[in-house]
Design an enzyme around this catalytic site. Structure first.
Site, mmCIF file in Angstrom:
data_model
loop_
_atom_site.group_PDB
_atom_site.id
_atom_site.type_symbol
_atom_site.label_atom_id
_atom_site.label_comp_id
_atom_site.label_asym_id
_atom_site.label_seq_id
_atom_site.Cartn_x
_atom_site.Cartn_y
_atom_site.Cartn_z
ATOM 1 N N SER A 16 0.808 -1.228 0.000
ATOM 2 C CA SER A 16 0.000 0.000 0.000
ATOM 3 C C SER A 16 0.841 1.280 0.000
ATOM 4 O O SER A 16 0.552 2.198 -0.780
ATOM 5 C CB SER A 16 -0.965 0.015 1.187
ATOM 6 O OG SER A 16 -1.918 -0.996 1.031
ATOM 7 N N LYS A 63 -10.257 -5.476 10.152
ATOM 8 C CA LYS A 63 -11.357 -5.018 9.290
ATOM 9 C C LYS A 63 -12.733 -5.083 9.962
ATOM 10 O O LYS A 63 -13.628 -4.337 9.602
ATOM 11 C CB LYS A 63 -11.378 -5.819 7.983
ATOM 12 C CG LYS A 63 -10.218 -5.480 7.049
ATOM 13 C CD LYS A 63 -10.316 -6.232 5.731
ATOM 14 C CE LYS A 63 -9.095 -5.937 4.879
ATOM 15 N NZ LYS A 63 -9.151 -6.618 3.572
ATOM 16 N N ASP A 99 -12.684 -3.104 -0.833
ATOM 17 C CA ASP A 99 -12.343 -4.429 -1.389
ATOM 18 C C ASP A 99 -13.383 -4.810 -2.441
ATOM 19 O O ASP A 99 -13.059 -5.449 -3.447
ATOM 20 C CB ASP A 99 -12.322 -5.498 -0.284
ATOM 21 C CG ASP A 99 -11.032 -5.428 0.540
ATOM 22 O OD1 ASP A 99 -10.026 -4.920 0.026
ATOM 23 O OD2 ASP A 99 -11.043 -5.873 1.706
ATOM 24 N N ALA A 122 -13.774 -18.944 2.954
ATOM 25 C CA ALA A 122 -14.981 -18.299 3.490
ATOM 26 C C ALA A 122 -14.606 -17.259 4.555
ATOM 27 O O ALA A 122 -15.311 -17.080 5.539
ATOM 28 C CB ALA A 122 -15.917 -19.359 4.065
ATOM 29 N N GLY A 124 -12.799 -13.126 5.290
ATOM 30 C CA GLY A 124 -13.216 -11.744 5.031
ATOM 31 C C GLY A 124 -13.290 -11.410 3.549
ATOM 32 O O GLY A 124 -14.248 -10.764 3.098
ATOM 33 N N ALA A 125 -12.294 -11.862 2.781
ATOM 34 C CA ALA A 125 -12.279 -11.535 1.349
ATOM 35 C C ALA A 125 -13.426 -12.255 0.640
ATOM 36 O O ALA A 125 -14.064 -11.700 -0.270
ATOM 37 C CB ALA A 125 -10.935 -11.929 0.742
ATOM 38 N N ASN A 144 -15.153 -24.517 1.756
ATOM 39 C CA ASN A 144 -14.227 -24.077 2.802
ATOM 40 C C ASN A 144 -13.837 -25.285 3.637
ATOM 41 O O ASN A 144 -14.647 -26.195 3.820
ATOM 42 C CB ASN A 144 -14.868 -23.006 3.695
ATOM 43 C CG ASN A 144 -13.829 -22.286 4.533
ATOM 44 O OD1 ASN A 144 -12.794 -21.869 4.023
ATOM 45 N ND2 ASN A 144 -14.075 -22.148 5.833
ATOM 46 N N LYS A 149 -18.523 -22.344 8.089
ATOM 47 C CA LYS A 149 -18.341 -20.939 7.688
ATOM 48 C C LYS A 149 -18.880 -20.709 6.278
ATOM 49 O O LYS A 149 -19.437 -19.659 5.978
ATOM 50 C CB LYS A 149 -16.853 -20.556 7.778
ATOM 51 C CG LYS A 149 -16.461 -20.230 9.222
ATOM 52 C CD LYS A 149 -15.000 -19.980 9.375
ATOM 53 C CE LYS A 149 -14.541 -18.632 8.881
ATOM 54 N NZ LYS A 149 -13.075 -18.466 9.108
ATOM 55 N N TYR A 208 -1.714 -11.620 -3.996
ATOM 56 C CA TYR A 208 -0.897 -10.773 -4.886
ATOM 57 C C TYR A 208 0.601 -10.887 -4.591
ATOM 58 O O TYR A 208 1.412 -10.196 -5.189
ATOM 59 C CB TYR A 208 -1.356 -9.318 -4.885
ATOM 60 C CG TYR A 208 -1.385 -8.644 -3.536
ATOM 61 C CD1 TYR A 208 -0.235 -8.121 -2.962
ATOM 62 C CD2 TYR A 208 -2.581 -8.519 -2.844
ATOM 63 C CE1 TYR A 208 -0.267 -7.497 -1.733
ATOM 64 C CE2 TYR A 208 -2.636 -7.905 -1.609
ATOM 65 C CZ TYR A 208 -1.470 -7.401 -1.064
ATOM 66 O OH TYR A 208 -1.517 -6.791 0.164
ATOM 67 N N GLY A 229 -4.410 -11.229 -8.115
ATOM 68 C CA GLY A 229 -4.812 -10.439 -6.950
ATOM 69 C C GLY A 229 -4.369 -8.984 -7.050
ATOM 70 O O GLY A 229 -4.934 -8.103 -6.399
HETATM 71 P P1 NAP Z 1 -9.220 -14.668 6.362
HETATM 72 O O1 NAP Z 1 -10.392 -13.873 6.778
HETATM 73 O O2 NAP Z 1 -8.224 -15.109 7.377
HETATM 74 O O3 NAP Z 1 -9.805 -15.994 5.611
HETATM 75 C C1 NAP Z 1 -8.954 -16.999 5.117
HETATM 76 C C2 NAP Z 1 -9.777 -18.146 4.516
HETATM 77 O O4 NAP Z 1 -8.856 -19.083 3.965
HETATM 78 C C3 NAP Z 1 -10.629 -18.911 5.532
HETATM 79 O O5 NAP Z 1 -11.785 -19.375 4.886
HETATM 80 C C4 NAP Z 1 -9.726 -20.099 5.903
HETATM 81 O O6 NAP Z 1 -10.423 -21.272 6.239
HETATM 82 C C5 NAP Z 1 -9.016 -20.357 4.598
HETATM 83 N N1 NAP Z 1 -7.693 -20.929 4.813
HETATM 84 C C6 NAP Z 1 -6.616 -20.306 5.375
HETATM 85 N N2 NAP Z 1 -5.560 -21.138 5.375
HETATM 86 C C7 NAP Z 1 -5.986 -22.301 4.835
HETATM 87 C C8 NAP Z 1 -5.355 -23.554 4.565
HETATM 88 N N3 NAP Z 1 -4.081 -23.772 4.862
HETATM 89 N N4 NAP Z 1 -6.097 -24.534 3.992
HETATM 90 C C9 NAP Z 1 -7.397 -24.332 3.686
HETATM 91 N N5 NAP Z 1 -8.059 -23.163 3.907
HETATM 92 C C10 NAP Z 1 -7.348 -22.167 4.463
HETATM 93 O O7 NAP Z 1 -8.374 -13.913 5.248
HETATM 94 P P2 NAP Z 1 -8.917 -12.905 4.118
HETATM 95 O O8 NAP Z 1 -8.887 -11.508 4.586
HETATM 96 O O9 NAP Z 1 -10.186 -13.450 3.591
HETATM 97 O O10 NAP Z 1 -7.723 -13.014 3.030
HETATM 98 C C11 NAP Z 1 -7.593 -14.188 2.286
HETATM 99 C C12 NAP Z 1 -6.623 -13.996 1.124
HETATM 100 O O11 NAP Z 1 -7.092 -12.978 0.254
HETATM 101 C C13 NAP Z 1 -5.208 -13.560 1.561
HETATM 102 O O12 NAP Z 1 -4.276 -14.229 0.765
HETATM 103 C C14 NAP Z 1 -5.189 -12.079 1.268
HETATM 104 O O13 NAP Z 1 -3.878 -11.619 0.952
HETATM 105 C C15 NAP Z 1 -6.079 -12.028 0.033
HETATM 106 N N6 NAP Z 1 -6.672 -10.697 -0.150
HETATM 107 C C16 NAP Z 1 -6.315 -10.009 -1.265
HETATM 108 C C17 NAP Z 1 -6.836 -8.759 -1.491
HETATM 109 C C18 NAP Z 1 -6.436 -8.023 -2.750
HETATM 110 O O14 NAP Z 1 -6.622 -6.805 -2.809
HETATM 111 N N7 NAP Z 1 -5.911 -8.714 -3.740
HETATM 112 C C19 NAP Z 1 -7.720 -8.167 -0.570
HETATM 113 C C20 NAP Z 1 -8.085 -8.910 0.566
HETATM 114 C C21 NAP Z 1 -7.538 -10.177 0.763
HETATM 115 P P3 NAP Z 1 -11.135 -21.476 7.701
HETATM 116 O O15 NAP Z 1 -12.389 -20.675 7.626
HETATM 117 O O16 NAP Z 1 -11.402 -22.941 7.736
HETATM 118 O O17 NAP Z 1 -10.152 -20.990 8.705
#
Ligand code: NAP
Length: 264
Positions: A16, A63, A99, A122, A124-125, A144, A149, A208, A229
């Site tokens: 950022s 968030k 987002d 499932a 935040g994203a 998921n 979730k 990303y 991403g």
């Molecule tokens: P989050 O709220 O922590 O959610 C992560 C999700 O991934 C949950 O559903 C989790 O499953 C699952 N997960 C995590 N590790 C796992 C594994 N080893 N095996 C299987 N499932 C797994 O995170 P988030 O904010 O949604 O972000 C997720 C991704 O999106 C990140 O890589 C982040 O960098 C990316 N992102 C990118 C942008 C962009 O602008 N490009 C913006 C936001 C986020 P459980 O529910 O079972 O724990």
């Protein structure tokens, strides 16, 4: 020089500051975005008021937690139950979720109506994505590792559950990874076990870092359209800068070109 913040924990990997500061200088804004790695929001909120911080970009894990400190929340952010941008104006704090604008930017010129879409993850994203896809009338399929979730997101944003990912690869128009699987340093991991795609499919990975995950490389090799991403990241950041400048940036081809240039 006015100061803006990006807050989160950890923040070492955040792109950022690089992107915001480049766009600020192109727009001749006397502003600087500073990364603030914090663990406690109470102190941060005092800081925002004391230093008159106009824009605070909010990343993991704040968030949702930030919401209770805000005076007003945009309806979209309320529906997503997540805020990634705080604007301070006349001593009040306003919350937004850009987002969702980032997701719209990543899918520009792609029709999602009635498309069969597999969403992996499932968190935040995925929640922001669910809100966006529901508005596009897409047919959403959720996977998921914790299926409860995914079921919660179905209740809010419609869709069907996918119990496992064995041999689902070819059944969807679009497949989207919203998990961190494949993110640096675990770059040889992939969210789908088989990855037998067909070239009419669109594959989007929200990660990303790296920009080209193993998942995307494999899809590209098989002729699929891919979305990185980085596209979502640029879209959400441009919308944040729109919120403080009033300038329409998400269609500004010069600014978009500059954003890719500084991040590639
Ligand atoms: P989050 O709220 O922590 O959610 C992560 C999700 O991934 C949950 O559903 C989790 O499953 C699952 N997960 C995590 N590790 C796992 C594994 N080893 N095996 C299987 N499932 C797994 O995170 P988030 O904010 O949604 O972000 C997720 C991704 O999106 C990140 O890589 C982040 O960098 C990316 N992102 C990118 C942008 C962009 O602008 N490009 C913006 C936001 C986020 P459980 O529910 O079972 O724990």
């Amino acid at each position: 020089m006015k100061q803006n913040f990006v807050i989160g924990y950890p923040l070492k990997q955040s792109l950022s500051p690089l992107l915001h500061n480049h766009i600020y200088s192109l727009l001749n804004l006397q502003m600087k975005l500073e990364a603030k790695e914090i663990k406690n929001l109470d102190i941060l909120i005092d800081n925002i008021h004391e230093k008159n911080i106009q824009l605070t970009a909010v990343t993991l894990p704040f968030k949702e937690e930030i919401i209770k400190y805000l005076d007003w929340i945009h309806p979209t952010a309320q529906e997503a139950k997540a805020v990634n941008t705080v604007i301070r104006k006349a001593n009040k704090l306003y919350g937004f979720n850009t987002d969702i604008d980032g997701i719209a930017f990543a899918f520009k010129n792609i029709c999602l109506h009635s498309k069969k879409i597999l969403v992996i993850g499932a968190g935040g994203a995925a929640r922001a994505l669910g809100l966006f896809l529901k508005k596009q009338n897409s047919e959403i399929y959720w996977y998921n590792r914790n299926p409860n979730k995914a079921r919660k997101l179905i209740a809010e944003f419609t869709g069907n559950i996918v119990e496992n990912l064995i041999s689902v690869d070819n059944n969807f128009d679009i497949i989207i990874n919203t998990t961190p699987i494949g993110m640096y340093p675990n770059i040889s991991d992939t969210p789908l076990p088989n990855m037998n795609f067909n070239k009419s499919q669109i594959i989007f990975d929200m990660i990303y870092n790296p920009q080209m995950t193993k998942f995307l490389k494999c899809a590209e090799k098989q002729g699929c359209k891919i979305i990185t991403g980085l596209e979502m990241f640029i879209g959400q950041a441009l919308k944040q800068i729109e919120l403080i400048t009033g300038k329409h940036l998400v269609d500004d081809q010069n600014i978009i070109k500059e954003a890719y240039k500084i991040l590639m």
